[in-house]
Design an enzyme around this catalytic site. Structure first.
Site, PDB file in Angstrom:
ATOM      1  CB  VAL A 133       1.294   6.533   4.468  1.00 50.95           C
ATOM      2  CG1 VAL A 133       0.399   7.054   3.345  1.00 50.95           C
ATOM      3  CG2 VAL A 133       2.755   6.852   4.180  1.00 50.95           C
ATOM      4  CG  MET A 153      -2.109   4.056   4.264  1.00 48.74           C
ATOM      5  SD  MET A 153      -2.797   3.648   2.682  1.00 48.74           S
ATOM      6  CE  MET A 153      -3.220   5.285   2.101  1.00 48.74           C
ATOM      7  CE  LYS A 169      -0.772   0.485  11.352  1.00 49.69           C
ATOM      8  NZ  LYS A 169      -0.405  -0.865  11.063  1.00 49.69           N
ATOM      9  CD  GLN A 203       6.751 -11.010  10.899  1.00 49.66           C
ATOM     10  OE1 GLN A 203       7.842 -11.086  10.353  1.00 49.66           O
ATOM     11  NE2 GLN A 203       6.095  -9.860  10.981  1.00 49.66           N
ATOM     12  N   GLY A 212       1.884   3.151   2.211  1.00 49.09           N
ATOM     13  CA  GLY A 212       2.911   3.187   3.257  1.00 49.09           C
ATOM     14  C   GLY A 212       4.202   2.519   2.772  1.00 49.09           C
ATOM     15  CG  HIS A 213       4.315  -1.692   1.982  1.00 52.62           C
ATOM     16  ND1 HIS A 213       2.986  -2.039   1.966  1.00 52.62           N
ATOM     17  CD2 HIS A 213       4.887  -2.416   2.972  1.00 52.62           C
ATOM     18  CE1 HIS A 213       2.760  -2.946   2.888  1.00 52.62           C
ATOM     19  NE2 HIS A 213       3.886  -3.191   3.529  1.00 52.62           N
ATOM     20  CG  HIS A 270      -0.305  -0.255   2.497  1.00 58.45           C
ATOM     21  ND1 HIS A 270       0.560   0.654   3.060  1.00 58.45           N
ATOM     22  CD2 HIS A 270      -0.354  -1.303   3.358  1.00 58.45           C
ATOM     23  CE1 HIS A 270       1.009   0.190   4.207  1.00 58.45           C
ATOM     24  NE2 HIS A 270       0.477  -1.008   4.411  1.00 58.45           N
ATOM     25  CB  SER A 325      -1.463  -5.598   4.632  1.00 56.21           C
ATOM     26  OG  SER A 325      -0.290  -5.006   4.128  1.00 56.21           O
TER      27      SER A 325
HETATM   28  O1  PAF Z   1       6.843  -4.994   8.934  1.00 53.52           O
HETATM   29  C1  PAF Z   1       6.788  -6.047   8.266  1.00 53.52           C
HETATM   30  O2  PAF Z   1       6.139  -6.117   7.209  1.00 53.52           O
HETATM   31  C2  PAF Z   1       7.498  -7.293   8.767  1.00 53.52           C
HETATM   32  O3  PAF Z   1       7.453  -7.387  10.156  1.00 53.52           O
HETATM   33  C3  PAF Z   1       8.948  -7.395   8.255  1.00 53.52           C
HETATM   34  C4  PAF Z   1       9.809  -6.268   8.782  1.00 53.52           C
HETATM   35  C5  PAF Z   1       8.966  -7.402   6.733  1.00 53.52           C
HETATM   36  C6  PAF Z   1       9.567  -8.721   8.743  1.00 53.52           C
HETATM   37  O4  PAF Z   1       8.851  -9.818   8.303  1.00 53.52           O
END
Ligand code: PAF
Length: 282
Positions: free
Chosen positions: A176, A184, A149, A61, A36-37, A34, A186
């Protein structure tokens, strides 16, 4: 326009990485990109001579109860966005590439991972720091870009890079927001229209606490209470935590003196949202 090269294997990544002009900026992501990325990619373009992006939905994670398979994915769209944004190299490792069957080494940042998200998502940051270390080792960037964020994630990664002497400059870029203030994420895609409206309570609560602070209220509990009251008034919202903590240590404050972080996690229906505001010292 650059041609976006895509690789999966670490050996192919290393070969392609060798040919990139230095310095290399790196934006690690879990995809479903999005604005933000894209703001991170834009900043990386400004700061670095080449930009590498990874897309990897990192299983370590996620808690066993989180629905890893349901995490949104749209590789075709992501690839088109990254091509347009002028990214040089896209790394798409598979779980087998990142975690072969005999994998057994973990990276763990201690105190900073305990409060806030740490209390609600045990093991989450161990997965983040381990995968980010692996991504850094493979890409070997001089700079890496993260979003404010995920404020605690950014603090944890800054600490890890410092503690482990990783020669990487960490940039943390502003949140963002949608025009109505929703940060923003996902995960916003999970919200139905009623929930999407209810989700605005996070921004409202942060704004109210910030306004109160700017009007002279430095009592941290009073700022936390301002946020709680607004979240509790929203019937679809279930508060997980509110925090008013030191920006660097994430220790809860009694009185706001220096740079501080207002943050919260709130469930709207089944969707868990986080948001934060930074309070600058006045
Ligand atoms: O922020 C994220 O999207 C994830 O935690 C990351 C830093 C890509 C690690 O998987």
């Amino acid at each position: 326009m650059n041609v976006l090269k895509q690789v999966t294997q670490i050996s192919h990544l290393r070969d392609a990485r060798k040919r990139l002009p230095e310095p290399v900026g790196f934006v690690p992501t879990m995809g479903y990109l999005h604005a933000g990325h894209l703001s991170l990619v834009k900043r990386a373009r400004e700061e670095a001579a080449s930009v590498v992006v990874s897309i990897f939905v990192n299983p370590t994670q996620f808690a066993p109860t989180d629905d890893l398979e349901a995490y949104p994915r749209d590789l075709e769209r992501d690839t088109a966005l990254l091509q347009e944004a002028g990214v040089d190299l896209l790394w798409l490792p598979t779980p087998e590439v990142m975690y072969p069957p005999d994998f057994q080494t973990w990276v763990n940042v201690e105190s900073l991972t305990q409060p806030l998200e740490g209390t609600k998502r045990p093991g989450h940051f161990r997965g983040v720091t381990t995968v980010v270390t692996k991504l850094f080792n493979a890409v070997q960037p001089q700079m890496a870009f993260f979003g404010q964020k995920d404020a605690q994630q950014a603090a944890v990664i800054r600490q890890m890079v410092k503690d482990l002497n990783m020669p990487i400059e960490i940039f943390v870029e502003p949140i963002v927001r949608e025009p109505d203030g929703l940060a923003m994420s996902s995960r916003n895609t999970y919200l139905n229209p009623k929930e999407r409206q209810a989700a605005l309570c996070l921004y409202r609560a942060l704004e109210a606490a910030q306004t109160t602070y700017q009007a002279g209220q430095t009592n941290a509990e009073s700022l936390r209470e301002t946020m709680r009251t607004i979240i509790h008034a929203e019937p679809l919202a279930e508060l997980e935590y509110v925090s008013c903590a030191d920006y660097d240590t994430l220790v809860e404050l009694e009185t706001v003196k220096g740079k501080s972080l207002l943050s919260m996690a709130v469930r709207i229906g089944k969707t868990r949202l986080i948001d934060n505001h930074v309070l600058e010292a006045v």
